[in-house]
Design a protein around this motif. Sequence first.
Motif, PDB file in Angstrom:
ATOM      1  N   ILE A   1      41.135  30.269  35.056  1.00 53.62           N
ATOM      2  CA  ILE A   1      42.216  29.363  35.456  1.00 53.62           C
ATOM      3  C   ILE A   1      43.187  30.049  36.409  1.00 53.62           C
ATOM      4  CG2 ILE A   1      44.258  28.136  34.605  1.00 53.62           C
ATOM      5  CD1 ILE A   1      42.646  27.526  32.053  1.00 53.62           C
ATOM      6  N   PHE A   2      43.536  31.290  36.116  1.00 50.22           N
ATOM      7  CA  PHE A   2      44.481  32.016  36.966  1.00 50.22           C
ATOM      8  C   PHE A   2      43.916  32.209  38.371  1.00 50.22           C
ATOM      9  CE2 PHE A   2      45.882  36.093  38.761  1.00 50.22           C
ATOM     10  CZ  PHE A   2      47.250  35.858  38.856  1.00 50.22           C
ATOM     11  N   SER A   3      42.680  32.689  38.463  1.00 45.50           N
ATOM     12  CA  SER A   3      42.104  32.973  39.779  1.00 45.50           C
ATOM     13  C   SER A   3      41.920  31.707  40.592  1.00 45.50           C
ATOM     14  CB  SER A   3      40.771  33.719  39.631  1.00 45.50           C
ATOM     15  OG  SER A   3      39.863  32.972  38.847  1.00 45.50           O
ATOM     16  N   LEU A   4      41.453  30.631  39.946  1.00 43.64           N
ATOM     17  CA  LEU A   4      41.254  29.378  40.679  1.00 43.64           C
ATOM     18  C   LEU A   4      42.583  28.777  41.134  1.00 43.64           C
ATOM     19  CD1 LEU A   4      39.052  27.480  41.636  1.00 43.64           C
ATOM     20  CD2 LEU A   4      39.270  26.217  39.485  1.00 43.64           C
ATOM     21  N   THR A   5      43.598  28.904  40.318  1.00 44.06           N
ATOM     22  CA  THR A   5      44.923  28.396  40.680  1.00 44.06           C
ATOM     23  C   THR A   5      45.500  29.155  41.870  1.00 44.06           C
ATOM     24  OG1 THR A   5      45.374  27.723  38.393  1.00 44.06           O
ATOM     25  CG2 THR A   5      47.275  27.985  39.853  1.00 44.06           C
ATOM     26  N   VAL A   6      45.410  30.474  41.823  1.00 43.43           N
ATOM     27  CA  VAL A   6      45.945  31.301  42.906  1.00 43.43           C
ATOM     28  C   VAL A   6      45.240  31.001  44.223  1.00 43.43           C
ATOM     29  CG1 VAL A   6      46.127  33.655  43.792  1.00 43.43           C
ATOM     30  CG2 VAL A   6      46.765  33.159  41.425  1.00 43.43           C
ATOM     31  N   VAL A   7      43.906  30.981  44.201  1.00 44.90           N
ATOM     32  CA  VAL A   7      43.159  30.757  45.435  1.00 44.90           C
ATOM     33  C   VAL A   7      43.398  29.347  45.985  1.00 44.90           C
ATOM     34  CG1 VAL A   7      40.859  30.560  46.428  1.00 44.90           C
ATOM     35  CG2 VAL A   7      41.382  32.459  44.913  1.00 44.90           C
ATOM     36  N   THR A   8      43.461  28.352  45.106  1.00 47.22           N
ATOM     37  CA  THR A   8      43.705  26.979  45.555  1.00 47.22           C
ATOM     38  C   THR A   8      45.059  26.870  46.241  1.00 47.22           C
ATOM     39  OG1 THR A   8      42.352  26.083  43.753  1.00 47.22           O
ATOM     40  CG2 THR A   8      43.874  24.572  44.849  1.00 47.22           C
ATOM     41  N   TYR A   9      46.084  27.438  45.616  1.00 51.26           N
ATOM     42  CA  TYR A   9      47.426  27.359  46.192  1.00 51.26           C
ATOM     43  C   TYR A   9      47.521  28.154  47.498  1.00 51.26           C
ATOM     44  CZ  TYR A   9      52.373  27.918  46.997  1.00 51.26           C
ATOM     45  OH  TYR A   9      53.610  27.941  47.591  1.00 51.26           O
ATOM     46  N   VAL A  10      47.009  29.377  47.486  1.00 53.33           N
ATOM     47  CA  VAL A  10      47.081  30.223  48.685  1.00 53.33           C
ATOM     48  C   VAL A  10      46.331  29.575  49.843  1.00 53.33           C
ATOM     49  CG1 VAL A  10      46.374  32.429  49.679  1.00 53.33           C
ATOM     50  CG2 VAL A  10      47.442  32.372  47.418  1.00 53.33           C
TER      51      VAL A  10
ATOM     52  N   ALA B   1      26.053  35.671  33.817  1.00 54.97           N
ATOM     53  CA  ALA B   1      27.514  35.564  33.856  1.00 54.97           C
ATOM     54  C   ALA B   1      27.998  34.873  35.121  1.00 54.97           C
ATOM     55  CB  ALA B   1      28.140  36.953  33.751  1.00 54.97           C
ATOM     56  N   ALA B   2      27.157  34.839  36.143  1.00 53.76           N
ATOM     57  CA  ALA B   2      27.543  34.220  37.411  1.00 53.76           C
ATOM     58  C   ALA B   2      27.737  32.713  37.298  1.00 53.76           C
ATOM     59  CB  ALA B   2      26.490  34.522  38.483  1.00 53.76           C
ATOM     60  N   VAL B   3      27.344  32.105  36.177  1.00 51.56           N
ATOM     61  CA  VAL B   3      27.559  30.659  36.043  1.00 51.56           C
ATOM     62  C   VAL B   3      29.051  30.335  36.107  1.00 51.56           C
ATOM     63  CG1 VAL B   3      25.461  30.248  34.710  1.00 51.56           C
ATOM     64  CG2 VAL B   3      27.595  30.760  33.503  1.00 51.56           C
ATOM     65  N   PHE B   4      29.901  31.299  35.802  1.00 51.19           N
ATOM     66  CA  PHE B   4      31.335  31.066  35.889  1.00 51.19           C
ATOM     67  C   PHE B   4      31.824  31.103  37.337  1.00 51.19           C
ATOM     68  CE2 PHE B   4      31.184  32.004  31.386  1.00 51.19           C
ATOM     69  CZ  PHE B   4      32.188  31.202  30.866  1.00 51.19           C
ATOM     70  N   LEU B   5      31.006  31.664  38.226  1.00 51.46           N
ATOM     71  CA  LEU B   5      31.434  31.798  39.623  1.00 51.46           C
ATOM     72  C   LEU B   5      30.778  30.805  40.563  1.00 51.46           C
ATOM     73  CD1 LEU B   5      31.519  35.691  40.053  1.00 51.46           C
ATOM     74  CD2 LEU B   5      33.374  34.140  39.458  1.00 51.46           C
TER      75      LEU B   5
END
Length: 236
Positions: free
Chosen positions: A11-20, A68-72
Amino acid sequence: MAIPVVWIYWIFSLTVVTYVSAFIINRYREYGFAALVAFYTIYLTASQIVAARLIEFDLGFYTFFAPAAVFLYPFLSQAIDMINEVYGERKTHIAIIIAFITQVLFVIFIFMTNSLSPAPFFAYEDAWQGIFSQSIRIIIASWLSFLVFQNLDAYVFAWLKRKYPKQVFLRSASSDVISLTFDSLIFVVLAFYGVAPVVPLIIGQIVAKNLIGLLDTPWFIWYKRYLEDNPVTDRQ
């Protein structure tokens, strides 16, 4: 019930990248495409690395195993949709080609450095070779599935945008589900047919990728609304 740490990172990484990404496009449109391609490329490179780690995916009522890449992988679809939404289908295909070339170089660099003799005191050589010595079959399967599913995503997204311009959720979710499903089918069959049970692997990847792919759709809607509420300007 505590939230698993993986979802906090996700959630943190997706939020940061979306906003940036939205901020850069809004503030400096001429740099937006480059920024999105950079995010897209790091997603792809990271997925190639973490795919070597198999994880337990627990849905609560059913547990299966997947890379684990299913999350990416859904991040890839999200990034390509973000490019498509602002810069159009043609530039989206260009971004896919750029990202693909970086992955060819990535593999070449790994093979190049793996050909060197390790230092006698380097204690992790076996682990290193085990992670980064992928078979040619898996590499080719990964490349072919990437080219198919990402270009398919770009085409379906653009078609739905022309057909139903107001349906933001439809074009994001539908293009992700279709492309991620094809990716799972193509990759597993090409990489593991004849050496592993492909049906369980296909089911595991399809369920995991599409579940997470649907979960990231609200971030795309936020991205779209941010750009609508903050008209694109070109500031130096």
